[in-house]
Design a protein around this motif. Structure first.
Motif, PDB file in Angstrom:
ATOM      1  N   GLU A 187      -6.397   4.708   8.316  1.00  0.00           N
ATOM      2  CA  GLU A 187      -7.334   3.609   8.085  1.00  0.00           C
ATOM      3  C   GLU A 187      -6.914   2.788   6.866  1.00  0.00           C
ATOM      4  O   GLU A 187      -6.299   3.307   5.931  1.00  0.00           O
ATOM      5  N   THR A 188      -7.254   1.520   6.888  1.00  0.00           N
ATOM      6  CA  THR A 188      -7.023   0.655   5.728  1.00  0.00           C
ATOM      7  C   THR A 188      -8.359   0.255   5.124  1.00  0.00           C
ATOM      8  O   THR A 188      -9.382   0.211   5.810  1.00  0.00           O
ATOM      9  N   ALA A 189      -8.346  -0.052   3.846  1.00  0.00           N
ATOM     10  CA  ALA A 189      -9.588  -0.413   3.153  1.00  0.00           C
ATOM     11  C   ALA A 189      -9.964  -1.872   3.377  1.00  0.00           C
ATOM     12  O   ALA A 189     -11.141  -2.231   3.340  1.00  0.00           O
ATOM     13  N   THR A 190      -8.956  -2.724   3.590  1.00  0.00           N
ATOM     14  CA  THR A 190      -9.218  -4.157   3.757  1.00  0.00           C
ATOM     15  C   THR A 190      -8.424  -4.696   4.942  1.00  0.00           C
ATOM     16  O   THR A 190      -7.421  -4.101   5.365  1.00  0.00           O
ATOM     17  N   ILE A 191      -8.886  -5.832   5.451  1.00  0.00           N
ATOM     18  CA  ILE A 191      -8.156  -6.534   6.504  1.00  0.00           C
ATOM     19  C   ILE A 191      -7.073  -7.380   5.845  1.00  0.00           C
ATOM     20  O   ILE A 191      -7.349  -8.215   4.991  1.00  0.00           O
ATOM     21  N   HIS A 192      -5.830  -7.155   6.234  1.00  0.00           N
ATOM     22  CA  HIS A 192      -4.734  -7.931   5.670  1.00  0.00           C
ATOM     23  C   HIS A 192      -3.773  -8.319   6.784  1.00  0.00           C
ATOM     24  O   HIS A 192      -3.821  -7.791   7.900  1.00  0.00           O
ATOM     25  N   GLU A 193      -2.889  -9.244   6.471  1.00  0.00           N
ATOM     26  CA  GLU A 193      -1.905  -9.697   7.437  1.00  0.00           C
ATOM     27  C   GLU A 193      -0.922  -8.561   7.752  1.00  0.00           C
ATOM     28  O   GLU A 193      -0.610  -7.739   6.887  1.00  0.00           O
ATOM     29  N   PRO A 194      -0.414  -8.501   8.982  1.00  0.00           N
ATOM     30  CA  PRO A 194       0.395  -7.335   9.381  1.00  0.00           C
ATOM     31  C   PRO A 194       1.795  -7.298   8.803  1.00  0.00           C
ATOM     32  O   PRO A 194       2.359  -6.219   8.631  1.00  0.00           O
ATOM     33  N   PHE A 195       2.391  -8.446   8.506  1.00  0.00           N
ATOM     34  CA  PHE A 195       3.781  -8.472   8.072  1.00  0.00           C
ATOM     35  C   PHE A 195       3.876  -8.945   6.630  1.00  0.00           C
ATOM     36  O   PHE A 195       3.247  -9.934   6.252  1.00  0.00           O
ATOM     37  N   ARG A 196       4.676  -8.249   5.844  1.00  0.00           N
ATOM     38  CA  ARG A 196       4.839  -8.583   4.434  1.00  0.00           C
ATOM     39  C   ARG A 196       5.932  -9.636   4.287  1.00  0.00           C
ATOM     40  O   ARG A 196       6.831  -9.724   5.123  1.00  0.00           O
ATOM     41  N   PRO A 197       5.897 -10.418   3.197  1.00  0.00           N
ATOM     42  CA  PRO A 197       6.972 -11.388   2.961  1.00  0.00           C
ATOM     43  C   PRO A 197       8.293 -10.670   2.718  1.00  0.00           C
ATOM     44  O   PRO A 197       8.340  -9.599   2.116  1.00  0.00           O
ATOM     45  N   GLY A 198       9.386 -11.281   3.162  1.00  0.00           N
ATOM     46  CA  GLY A 198      10.697 -10.690   2.989  1.00  0.00           C
ATOM     47  C   GLY A 198      11.220 -10.899   1.578  1.00  0.00           C
ATOM     48  O   GLY A 198      10.773 -11.782   0.846  1.00  0.00           O
ATOM     49  N   SER A 199      12.216 -10.097   1.214  1.00  0.00           N
ATOM     50  CA  SER A 199      12.778 -10.175  -0.136  1.00  0.00           C
ATOM     51  C   SER A 199      13.543 -11.467  -0.369  1.00  0.00           C
ATOM     52  O   SER A 199      13.716 -11.890  -1.503  1.00  0.00           O
ATOM     53  N   ASN A 200      14.023 -12.110   0.712  1.00  0.00           N
ATOM     54  CA  ASN A 200      14.807 -13.333   0.562  1.00  0.00           C
ATOM     55  C   ASN A 200      13.996 -14.588   0.862  1.00  0.00           C
ATOM     56  O   ASN A 200      14.559 -15.681   0.924  1.00  0.00           O
ATOM     57  N   ASP A 201      12.684 -14.459   1.065  1.00  0.00           N
ATOM     58  CA  ASP A 201      11.872 -15.630   1.401  1.00  0.00           C
ATOM     59  C   ASP A 201      11.913 -16.692   0.318  1.00  0.00           C
ATOM     60  O   ASP A 201      11.918 -17.893   0.606  1.00  0.00           O
TER      61      ASP A 201
END
Length: 556
Positions: A187-201
């Motif tokens: 389970e997660t505590a909050t609703i967040h976006e599924p994909f994280r930003p990449g290191s080269n963004d």
């Protein structure tokens, strides 16, 4: 910071996710269309080639006739145009007509690493009891050897369940359990976006959080979120992400439907992308538009007539409403200023109506009259001017009186201020000193440096010297490295957020330094935000890649 919390309870448990509809064959076909199409060519001999399309799965052999240019008819003549195409060229599939890339199987090797593809996909389904479910994950397609009929592999990493007043999310991550790393759902505590930003963004300019959506418009009408306006949000959203955050917030803030349909884009942007709900400005418990905006009906109507409907404009209207001094001209003038300048203007006006100060400023010829007057009032208070006198509070020649006050302010500086100034300069040197081959950030060493900077560039930074010394603001100098003694640009930084630049002004308050040093300033602010890291010799530690090769050194 606004956090969209999950509503885990005895009623809403992880068992809800066990009833999520599996991915269908039709949805796999939609994923297939997201991948790049290859037209694979296998050479059998000098005259025979085999063609295969990875999209439509069409295939055929082509045998080159000896007299192909002279034939009137040939059963394989549809492939004649493809016979001489090179590896990597773009063409169209002869079977389905889709755009495709020519790939010669012999050049790819057995592993075919270059043909490996991956896309980020979220698949929506309408579930029982009005729930809307979502599965977010990576769809991959790989080839090896001569197995061109590669199937899509889709592994959900995040799952969501949405219904009014309830939003749930759980994620699949590796957990260290009993001495082993195991892939488990939790389970997660909050609703967040599924994909994280990449290191080269940061360097590439692309955002790794973007994803594609399947089935939302068809499914949402069958759920209790049919009025969420999520389909309209997708059309208007600025980035390729934010939908999951929007659905989670809508479950608790049904006003989001109104924000989307009335195009309150600024308020919506701050909530979804900046995680700021602005409770001081808007009332999320209100059931009508006037109550939501904290305005009366007259001001609400005027706000709706505005083109931008920004958070700043709403704050201005509420401020004028409290002063009972609202008029369209005052609102239009204040809406064009920086929000920090507006607050300083309100502070400078003190007990007087801000509309009165705006009428005075509109008569001034300077485009920076607001900042000029704020600086003048601040210096006048420090110099004990009689501000109850109308001609002192609103001088006829603002620029002349401002310059005179700046000179008086310089004379007021004493040795005690100079010591405090030097102590702060040492701290700022460690935090902000930065340089590349073209530009340099310098730290003022004395109050006299700031005053001279203002005189040389014909702006009002001299009035900031005392506030800089007291730590109420931060003044820095931007110089061209080829001429460090020549003033070029003056920077004001926020004290609360050390990586936030309030303004950058050049000669006569122009924006030329900001435009010419745009890339340098962006890199410098990114370095400051990361903690102003330095090596053992004191040199800034800045990430480097192939696109950006800059050697950063401490400013002498």
């Amino acid at each position: 910071m606004s956090k969209c919390k999950c509503d885990w309870s005895a009623e809403h448990t992880a068992d809800l996710f066990k009833r999520i509809t599996p991915i269908t064959h039709k949805e796999e076909e939609q994923m297939e269309a997201m991948f790049r199409t290859y037209l694979i060519v296998e050479v059998e001999d000098r005259r025979t080639k085999h063609f295969y399309c990875t999209s439509c799965k069409g295939s055929s052999d082509f045998i080159k006739p000896h007299n192909m240019p002279e034939l009137d008819y040939d059963p394989y003549n549809d492939f004649a145009d493809y016979y001489n195409l090179k590896h990597g060229e773009q063409t169209h599939c002869p079977f389905c007509g889709n755009s495709a890339e020519i790939v010669y199987a012999g050049k790819m090797g057995r592993l075919c690493e270059k043909m490996w593809q991956q896309v980020k996909v979220i698949v929506f389904h309408a579930e029982a009891d009005g729930w809307l479910s979502a599965q977010a994950g990576y769809a991959t397609k790989s080839y090896s050897g001569k197995n061109w009929r590669a199937d899509i592999e889709y592994w959900p990493q995040e799952q969501y369940m949405f219904r009014p007043h309830c939003a749930l999310q759980w994620e699949r991550r590796y957990r260290y359990i009993r001495g082993n790393w195991q892939l488990r759902w939790s389970e997660t505590a909050t609703i967040h976006e599924p994909f994280r930003p990449g290191s080269n963004d940061y360097w590439t300019g692309r955002d790794g959080r973007s994803y594609s959506v399947i089935g939302l418009c068809d499914c949402i009408e069958k759920t209790d979120l049919r009025y969420s306006a999520a389909d309209q949000f997708i059309e208007k959203k600025e980035s390729g992400f934010g939908l999951m955050r929007y659905l989670g917030e809508y479950c608790h803030r049904p006003q989001l439907e109104m924000l989307v349909k009335l195009e309150f884009n600024d308020i919506l942007r701050e909530l979804i992308y900046c995680h700021r709900s602005n409770p001081r400005l808007v009332n999320w418990k209100a059931t009508d538009l006037s109550g939501f905006l904290r305005l009366d009906k007259r001001c609400t109507k005027l706000f709706m007539q505005s083109e931008h409907r920004s958070v700043q404009e709403l704050e201005v209207m509420q401020m004028l409403k409290r002063d009972n001094s609202y008029d369209p001209e005052t609102t239009a003038y204040l809406a064009g200023l920086h929000i920090e300048t507006i607050r300083q203007l309100k502070e400078a006006a003190d007990a007087r109506p801000i509309a009165e100060a705006v009428r005075y400023l509109r008569k001034q010829k300077s485009k920076d009259a607001a900042q000029l007057w704020v600086d003048y009032i601040r210096m006048a208070k420090d110099l004990a001017y009689d501000l109850t006198e109308e001609t002192v509070f609103y001088p006829k020649s603002l620029k002349e009186r401002h310059d005179t006050a700046a000179e008086m302010f310089e004379l007021k500086a004493d040795e005690k201020s100079a010591k405090r100034f030097r102590r702060r300069a040492k701290l700022l040197q460690q935090r902000y000193a930065f340089s590349d081959d073209e530009f340099t950030i310098l730290i003022p060493k004395t109050m006299h440096d700031i005053v001279c900077e203002g005189k040389a560039l014909h702006h009002c930074v001299g009035g900031y010297a005392e506030r800089h010394c007291d730590g109420k603001t931060t003044i820095l100098f931007l110089r061209r490295k080829e001429n460090l003694e020549q003033p070029y640009g003056t920077i004001e930084m926020s004290v609360e957020n050390v990586a936030n630049m309030i303004q950058l002004r050049g000669d006569h308050n122009n924006d030329i330094p900001r435009q010419e040093s745009k890339e340098f300033i962006a890199m410098w602010l990114h370095w400051v935000a990361d903690g102003s890291l330095r090596d053992a010799q004191g040199n800034p530690i800045v990430p480097e890649n192939e696109e950006t090769r800059i050697e950063m050194k401490v400013t002498a």
